[in-house]
Each structure stands twice: as C-alpha cells, then as structure tokens.
Design an enzyme around this catalytic site. Structure first.
Site, short mmCIF file in Angstrom:
data_model
loop_
_atom_site.label_atom_id
_atom_site.label_comp_id
_atom_site.label_asym_id
_atom_site.label_seq_id
_atom_site.Cartn_x
_atom_site.Cartn_y
_atom_site.Cartn_z
CG HIS A 63 -22.63 -38.05 21.35
ND1 HIS A 63 -22.44 -39.24 22.02
CD2 HIS A 63 -23.65 -38.26 20.48
CE1 HIS A 63 -23.31 -40.14 21.57
NE2 HIS A 63 -24.04 -39.57 20.64
NE ARG A 120 -28.95 -46.63 21.20
CZ ARG A 120 -27.79 -46.21 21.71
NH1 ARG A 120 -27.60 -44.93 21.99
NH2 ARG A 120 -26.80 -47.06 21.95
CG ASN A 123 -27.27 -41.83 21.97
OD1 ASN A 123 -27.89 -42.83 22.31
ND2 ASN A 123 -25.97 -41.85 21.71
#
Length: 307
Positions: free
Chosen positions: A108, A112, A110
């Site tokens: 995983h 942002r 991410n």
C-alpha cells in the site's frame, strides 16, 4: 509567508499515477489498467485505475483524486476542532496491490496534500502519506530491503526522519481489536508542514518516487514461488485483517466516506477474494506461525540486519 502552489502538486501526482501504472503493467505482462474518470457533485473528481486478474496481480488499484468542499468532515476535525466549518481541498494518489501468489506481499502507498481556507484566517495545509508492506509469508531479506529503501528516501531530510516515521507507521497500522500489526510497516506521516511548503513537497515526492524501488524487487523475487491450496487459504484469511483495518481504522477511508467521496474508488483497496474462519490458529512451528511470531511485531529491521 511561503506561497502554496497546488498546481505543481497536482501535476506531480498525475505523473506518479502514470509511472506506477505503467510499471505494474510491465511487471504483470498481461494485465492492463482500466480507467474510470469521475466527478464529485460537491466539487472535484479523479481518475481511478484498476487492473484485475493479471498473471501476477489479482487486483491492483491506483487512484488519483482532487476533491473540494465547503466544510470539512468530522474525520478531519476530530483532532483539529479549530478547522470546523472551513473550505478544503484534498488531492492525492493512493494504491493497493494484491498479488495472486501468497509469497508475494500486498503493498500500500499513498501521498497526499490537504489545504483549508477560511475568510480572514491564514490557510492551513499539510502533506501526508507513506507506504507499508503486508506479507503473508515472511522473508527477512524482503523486510530489510523494504525498510532500507524507505530509509534512503528519508535520508536527505534528516537522520531522525526515518526512525520517527517508521515508528509512526508501526503505531498507525496496528489492529487494536486483534492486538497485532497489519504487516511489517514502512513509513507513515501526516499533518506535515513544519519544514515549509517547498521542502515538504520535496519529501512527499521522495517517498512517492521510491515506492517502486521498494516493492518491485520483492515481486520479482517471489512471483514464481510454487504454492499450495493451504498457502492460498492462509493468504485469503490474512486478507481479512486488511479489510478489518481499512474499514475500522484507516483515516483516508473514513475521510473519503464522510466527505461524500466516490465509494467505488475509496473501497478499491479491498481485496477481491477474502475469507474469515472462526478462531483459527496456526500450527506451532509452521511458516504461518512464524509470520505472527517474527514479522507481525514492530522490529528495527535495519538495525537487526547490521548486528
């Protein structure tokens, strides 16, 4: 005050999505991403890409979103009540890769950016992100490579950065109701603005750019490993923990649902096949037991490898 430029952040994130999708397609060989562009009625939108039933990856989702709203949802103001009632923008790239082979770990990542404005007040902004690894069968050399790559991505920004964000990852990806880690961690950061906009943006890019270097060597090392039906059953059982964490604790999932985000894109992180079994316990001395005993506990992987 340093200017906040959302345009370059958006351009970087769109390019990162393109780069990662191409690399995953090249590694899989057969699977191709299908793109779904969407708009959010309250403001903004995104493009969600999902690869299904490839030769190596059972499902890979890589999503870009840029959403705007007139009022922050409760998930964003729980720890920052002074932000209640503010307009906001949130943009990022989030991905989850679920392999077919149980010896290839799930990963995983991410990255942002978030900004919030209110008339008469200074804008509030921060960057967040990171990556973590969820193996089904543990290999110390894989864990060491994963963490050394994360450490290298942090190195330019200070010697304390990797240890600080490594611990944050261990603390965050903890399934409290199971009293176990989701995987072997990695790095995680949120609400980061202490370095100023430009340098923090550089850090976010360093993390995003290092993901493929961290993950693809593990895929290449394990993708042709032979496995049994029992190995596959264990993989599906452990995927249940992934689902539990994402639906109960994950801050991004909760924010997305509370802010009226696109449900299909938010929940693309969930594996396509999963199983639960009542009160299952691994056989003592088995590879499955070793995962719990040696890998699903916070460890200083780099320090341990240098002893």
């Amino acid at each position: 005050m340093e200017d906040i430029e959302i345009g370059p952040v958006k351009d970087y994130l769109l390019g990162l999505q393109d780069t990662i999708c191409k690399a995953i397609e090249d590694e899989d060989g057969r699977g191709r991403f299908k793109e779904d562009k969407w708009e959010r009625p309250e403001g903004g939108g995104g493009r969600t890409r999902v690869l299904s039933n490839g030769d190596i990856f059972e499902q890979a989702g890589v999503a870009f979103s840029h959403v705007r709203g007139s009022e922050l949802p409760p998930a964003a103001t729980a720890k920052r009540p002074e932000l209640a009632g503010r307009q906001f923008q949130a943009l990022g790239v989030s991905l989850v890769i679920h392999p077919k082979n149980p010896f290839v770990p799930t990963s995983h990542m991410n990255v942002r950016f978030f900004s919030s404005q209110k008339q008469g007040a200074e804008p509030v902004w921060w960057f967040g992100g990171g990556y973590d690894l969820t193996p089904y069968y543990g290999f110390e050399e894989d864990a060491i490579h994963w963490h050394k790559t994360a450490q290298a991505a942090c190195q330019e920004f200070g010697k304390d950065v990797y240890p600080r964000f490594k611990k944050w990852c261990d603390d965050y990806f903890y399934i409290r109701h199971r009293d176990e880690q989701r995987g072997i961690g990695g790095i995680f950061f949120d609400d980061l603005n202490e370095w100023g906009f430009s340098w923090t943006f550089e850090f976010m890019q360093s993390i995003g750019n290092s993901y493929l270097d961290a993950y693809l060597p593990l895929v290449q090392r394990r993708k042709i490993s032979p496995y049994t039906n029992d190995n596959r059953d264990f993989q599906l059982y452990r995927r249940g923990r992934y689902v539990e964490f994402n639906l109960v604790y994950d801050r991004g999932t909760i924010f997305g649902l509370q802010s009226g985000g696109r449900t299909e894109s938010i929940l693309m992180s969930l594996p396509p096949n999963v199983r639960w079994q009542y009160n299952w316990q691994p056989e003592p001395g088995s590879e499955e037991a070793q995962l719990y005993e040696k890998f699903l506990k916070p460890r200083e992987w780099i320090e341990d490898s240098e002893v």
